[in-house]
Design a protein around this motif. Structure first.
Motif, PDB file in Angstrom:
ATOM      1  N   LEU A 212      54.052  92.430  67.971  1.00 52.85           N
ATOM      2  CA  LEU A 212      53.185  92.445  66.802  1.00 52.85           C
ATOM      3  C   LEU A 212      54.037  92.630  65.548  1.00 52.85           C
ATOM      4  CD1 LEU A 212      50.151  92.378  66.241  1.00 52.85           C
ATOM      5  CD2 LEU A 212      50.220  94.866  66.190  1.00 52.85           C
ATOM      6  N   SER A 213      53.751  91.861  64.521  1.00 52.38           N
ATOM      7  CA  SER A 213      54.518  92.001  63.287  1.00 52.38           C
ATOM      8  C   SER A 213      53.612  91.765  62.099  1.00 52.38           C
ATOM      9  CB  SER A 213      55.682  91.012  63.269  1.00 52.38           C
ATOM     10  OG  SER A 213      55.194  89.686  63.286  1.00 52.38           O
ATOM     11  N   SER A 214      54.098  92.175  60.950  1.00 55.56           N
ATOM     12  CA  SER A 214      53.307  91.924  59.747  1.00 55.56           C
ATOM     13  C   SER A 214      54.201  91.449  58.612  1.00 55.56           C
ATOM     14  CB  SER A 214      52.518  93.170  59.360  1.00 55.56           C
ATOM     15  OG  SER A 214      51.784  92.928  58.184  1.00 55.56           O
ATOM     16  N   CYS A 215      54.996  92.367  58.041  1.00 49.67           N
ATOM     17  CA  CYS A 215      55.749  91.987  56.838  1.00 49.67           C
ATOM     18  C   CYS A 215      56.922  91.059  57.139  1.00 49.67           C
ATOM     19  CB  CYS A 215      56.271  93.237  56.136  1.00 49.67           C
ATOM     20  SG  CYS A 215      57.617  94.040  57.028  1.00 49.67           S
ATOM     21  N   ARG A 216      57.508  91.226  58.295  1.00 45.00           N
ATOM     22  CA  ARG A 216      58.698  90.490  58.715  1.00 45.00           C
ATOM     23  C   ARG A 216      59.847  90.607  57.704  1.00 45.00           C
ATOM     24  NH1 ARG A 216      56.460  85.461  62.154  1.00 45.00           N
ATOM     25  NH2 ARG A 216      55.515  84.729  60.254  1.00 45.00           N
ATOM     26  N   GLN A 217      59.875  91.741  57.014  1.00 48.45           N
ATOM     27  CA  GLN A 217      60.970  92.023  56.090  1.00 48.45           C
ATOM     28  C   GLN A 217      61.551  93.404  56.323  1.00 48.45           C
ATOM     29  OE1 GLN A 217      59.972  90.995  51.852  1.00 48.45           O
ATOM     30  NE2 GLN A 217      57.948  90.986  52.753  1.00 48.45           N
ATOM     31  N   GLY A 218      61.189  94.058  57.413  1.00 46.31           N
ATOM     32  CA  GLY A 218      61.712  95.399  57.661  1.00 46.31           C
ATOM     33  C   GLY A 218      61.109  96.453  56.759  1.00 46.31           C
ATOM     34  N   LEU A 219      59.856  96.267  56.388  1.00 48.42           N
ATOM     35  CA  LEU A 219      59.212  97.187  55.454  1.00 48.42           C
ATOM     36  C   LEU A 219      58.050  97.972  56.042  1.00 48.42           C
ATOM     37  CD1 LEU A 219      58.949  94.798  52.397  1.00 48.42           C
ATOM     38  CD2 LEU A 219      60.369  96.848  52.545  1.00 48.42           C
ATOM     39  N   CYS A 220      57.293  97.345  56.908  1.00 49.03           N
ATOM     40  CA  CYS A 220      56.005  97.953  57.253  1.00 49.03           C
ATOM     41  C   CYS A 220      56.063  98.794  58.515  1.00 49.03           C
ATOM     42  CB  CYS A 220      54.940  96.880  57.411  1.00 49.03           C
ATOM     43  SG  CYS A 220      55.148  95.850  58.880  1.00 49.03           S
ATOM     44  N   GLY A 221      57.005  98.537  59.384  1.00 53.03           N
ATOM     45  CA  GLY A 221      57.121  99.326  60.598  1.00 53.03           C
ATOM     46  C   GLY A 221      56.366  98.778  61.796  1.00 53.03           C
ATOM     47  N   THR A 222      55.606  97.725  61.604  1.00 51.47           N
ATOM     48  CA  THR A 222      54.763  97.228  62.695  1.00 51.47           C
ATOM     49  C   THR A 222      55.560  96.805  63.926  1.00 51.47           C
ATOM     50  OG1 THR A 222      53.179  96.456  61.065  1.00 51.47           O
ATOM     51  CG2 THR A 222      52.976  95.538  63.269  1.00 51.47           C
ATOM     52  N   CYS A 223      56.708  96.205  63.730  1.00 53.27           N
ATOM     53  CA  CYS A 223      57.430  95.595  64.861  1.00 53.27           C
ATOM     54  C   CYS A 223      58.410  96.566  65.517  1.00 53.27           C
ATOM     55  CB  CYS A 223      58.165  94.344  64.388  1.00 53.27           C
ATOM     56  SG  CYS A 223      59.523  94.733  63.271  1.00 53.27           S
ATOM     57  N   GLU A 224      58.272  97.848  65.266  1.00 57.05           N
ATOM     58  CA  GLU A 224      59.204  98.828  65.830  1.00 57.05           C
ATOM     59  C   GLU A 224      59.279  98.692  67.351  1.00 57.05           C
ATOM     60  OE1 GLU A 224      58.623 102.781  64.475  1.00 57.05           O
ATOM     61  OE2 GLU A 224      60.183 103.603  65.773  1.00 57.05           O
ATOM     62  N   SER A 237      64.232  98.607  55.803  1.00 54.11           N
ATOM     63  CA  SER A 237      64.164  99.514  54.652  1.00 54.11           C
ATOM     64  C   SER A 237      63.341 100.750  54.999  1.00 54.11           C
ATOM     65  CB  SER A 237      63.526  98.786  53.466  1.00 54.11           C
ATOM     66  OG  SER A 237      64.191  97.584  53.200  1.00 54.11           O
ATOM     67  N   ILE A 238      63.325 101.111  56.258  1.00 53.76           N
ATOM     68  CA  ILE A 238      62.429 102.174  56.722  1.00 53.76           C
ATOM     69  C   ILE A 238      63.185 103.400  57.227  1.00 53.76           C
ATOM     70  CG2 ILE A 238      60.583 102.750  58.349  1.00 53.76           C
ATOM     71  CD1 ILE A 238      60.002  99.690  58.458  1.00 53.76           C
ATOM     72  N   LEU A 239      64.131 103.180  58.120  1.00 54.12           N
ATOM     73  CA  LEU A 239      64.795 104.307  58.775  1.00 54.12           C
ATOM     74  C   LEU A 239      65.707 105.058  57.809  1.00 54.12           C
ATOM     75  CD1 LEU A 239      65.905 102.679  62.172  1.00 54.12           C
ATOM     76  CD2 LEU A 239      63.865 104.048  61.704  1.00 54.12           C
ATOM     77  N   MET A 250      64.393 100.014  66.708  1.00 54.22           N
ATOM     78  CA  MET A 250      64.771  99.043  65.679  1.00 54.22           C
ATOM     79  C   MET A 250      63.557  98.220  65.284  1.00 54.22           C
ATOM     80  SD  MET A 250      66.794  96.196  67.984  1.00 54.22           S
ATOM     81  CE  MET A 250      67.011  94.935  66.735  1.00 54.22           C
ATOM     82  N   PHE A 251      63.664  97.576  64.137  1.00 56.75           N
ATOM     83  CA  PHE A 251      62.609  96.691  63.660  1.00 56.75           C
ATOM     84  C   PHE A 251      63.094  95.273  63.899  1.00 56.75           C
ATOM     85  CE2 PHE A 251      62.352 100.754  61.678  1.00 56.75           C
ATOM     86  CZ  PHE A 251      61.033 101.082  61.927  1.00 56.75           C
ATOM     87  N   VAL A 252      62.500  94.647  64.894  1.00 55.38           N
ATOM     88  CA  VAL A 252      63.065  93.392  65.391  1.00 55.38           C
ATOM     89  C   VAL A 252      62.872  92.214  64.437  1.00 55.38           C
ATOM     90  CG1 VAL A 252      63.017  94.003  67.834  1.00 55.38           C
ATOM     91  CG2 VAL A 252      60.990  92.965  66.776  1.00 55.38           C
ATOM     92  N   CYS A 253      62.073  92.402  63.381  1.00 57.09           N
ATOM     93  CA  CYS A 253      61.908  91.300  62.432  1.00 57.09           C
ATOM     94  C   CYS A 253      63.174  91.090  61.610  1.00 57.09           C
ATOM     95  CB  CYS A 253      60.708  91.537  61.521  1.00 57.09           C
ATOM     96  SG  CYS A 253      60.835  92.997  60.484  1.00 57.09           S
ATOM     97  N   VAL A 254      63.967  92.126  61.415  1.00 56.17           N
ATOM     98  CA  VAL A 254      65.170  91.974  60.584  1.00 56.17           C
ATOM     99  C   VAL A 254      66.445  92.490  61.253  1.00 56.17           C
ATOM    100  CG1 VAL A 254      64.036  91.971  58.332  1.00 56.17           C
ATOM    101  CG2 VAL A 254      64.645  94.157  59.388  1.00 56.17           C
TER     102      VAL A 254
HETATM  103  S1  FES Z   1      57.138  93.325  60.770  1.00 60.46           S
HETATM  104 FE1  FES Z   1      57.211  94.813  59.214  1.00 60.46          FE
HETATM  105  S2  FES Z   1      58.973  95.952  59.773  1.00 60.46           S
HETATM  106 FE2  FES Z   1      59.031  94.294  61.119  1.00 60.46          FE
END
Ligand code: FES
Lengths: 266, 43
Positions: A212-224, A237-239, A250-254
């Motif tokens: 599951l993903s949302s922002c795909r920029q390492g911002l939202c945390g969804t893909c942890e 940009s989270i940890l 890790m956030f697999v989108c980035v």
């Molecule tokens: S989809 Fe938002 S951090 Fe990966």
């Protein structure tokens, strides 16, 4: 066993959290345990809640949810309602029976558009997103193909209309590796090779492994995703520094890999 | 997870759809939970 689940409760309720958990058919891991074993009264360990994509101010919001992607959007829907904003939710899923929270969404009447695929087909995105509107912010969460389609259409929208305008990903240098690496899937078995031009999320998606993903920029945390072995190269940009050093998620989108191989809890 | 885990009690479990359950979690002493954390931005 640690898994990442989206909070879907009321963030102004200081005494309880609510999480939504989808049973993963292939999973022998966390989701089956939550479904079959955990009961009221049991104690569970929970890391601090992170998965929260703040709602930026706007006069109108369009939320687009696919399947279990509704969970991180629910708190935003609630917030938009509290703020008295003009909002619309378009919520697609396979069948009505598979779509969570329809009851509680029903109180919002016309604001919520439920699109079960077996009755109505896929969400008619051009209908909802066809006319760019500078006053509307669009938030989307769901499977990769839905996000791709929404991104494609929103390319015609003002910059940053999709998701958030204040939220800017940290500048990242080039990845340290220029060669492919392997991602091993501990729960489902199998190995996916990630070439330099694809994110881990994209490579997984191509191999049929949906995260599951949302922002795909390492911002939202969804893909942890939990890292069981190997050294991730964090590009989110989270940890914070300690969390990066721990290297267990890790956030697999980035984020990528420093070494030849990563083992993920997928 | 890297941050230290909270010990929470399952205060509710409900089926939200086929294959989806929701858990309501609370502190065993009924106290206040940490606020939801925002992802960080850098400027
Ligand atoms: S989809 Fe938002 S951090 Fe990966």
């Amino acid at each position: 066993m640690t898994r990442q689940y989206s909070l879907c409760g009321n963030r102004w309720d200081a005494e309880t959290y609510r999480v939504g958990v989808l049973r993963e058919v292939a999973g022998r891991g966390g989701s089956a345990y939550v479904h079959d074993v955990l009961a009221v009264g049991d104690l569970v360990g929970l890391g601090g809640p992170r998965n929260n994509f703040p709602l930026v101010p706007a006069s109108r919001y369009l939320f687009v949810a696919g399947g279990i992607g509704i969970t991180p959007l629910l708190p935003m829907v609630h917030q938009a309602e509290l703020l008295g904003a003009d909002w619309t939710l378009v919520y697609g899923g396979r069948t009505r029976g598979s779509m969570a929270f329809l009851d509680e969404l029903a109180v919002h009447g016309e604001r919520v558009h439920v699109v079960p695929q077996d009755e109505c087909g896929l969400i008619d995105l051009p209908r909802w997103l066809g006319a760019p509107d500078p006053a509307t912010k669009v938030y989307c969460c769901g499977p990769g193909p839905l996000l791709d389609a929404v991104e494609r259409i929103c390319a015609a929208w003002p910059p940053f209309a999709l998701r958030t305008e204040r939220f800017v990903a940290r500048e990242q240098g080039a990845p340290s590796r220029t060669t492919p690496f392997d991602v091993e899937l501990a729960r489902t078995g199998g190995t996916v090779t990630v070439p330099p031009d694809l994110s881990v999320l994209e490579a997984l998606g191509k191999a049929g492994v949906e995260v599951l993903s949302s922002c795909r920029q390492g911002l939202c945390g969804t893909c942890e995703t939990d890292v069981l072995a190997g050294l991730p190269e964090h590009r989110d940009s989270i940890l914070d520094d300690a969390e990066r050093a721990a290297g267990d998620c890790m956030f697999v989108c980035v984020s990528r890999s420093l070494g030849d191989r990563l083992v993920l809890d997928l | 997870m890297p941050e230290k885990a909270l010990e929470l009690r399952i205060a509710g479990k409900a089926t939200a759809a086929d294959g989806v359950v929701t858990l309501t979690l609370a502190r065993p002493d009924g106290g206040r939970l940490p606020d939801w954390r925002r992802a960080r931005t850098s400027t």
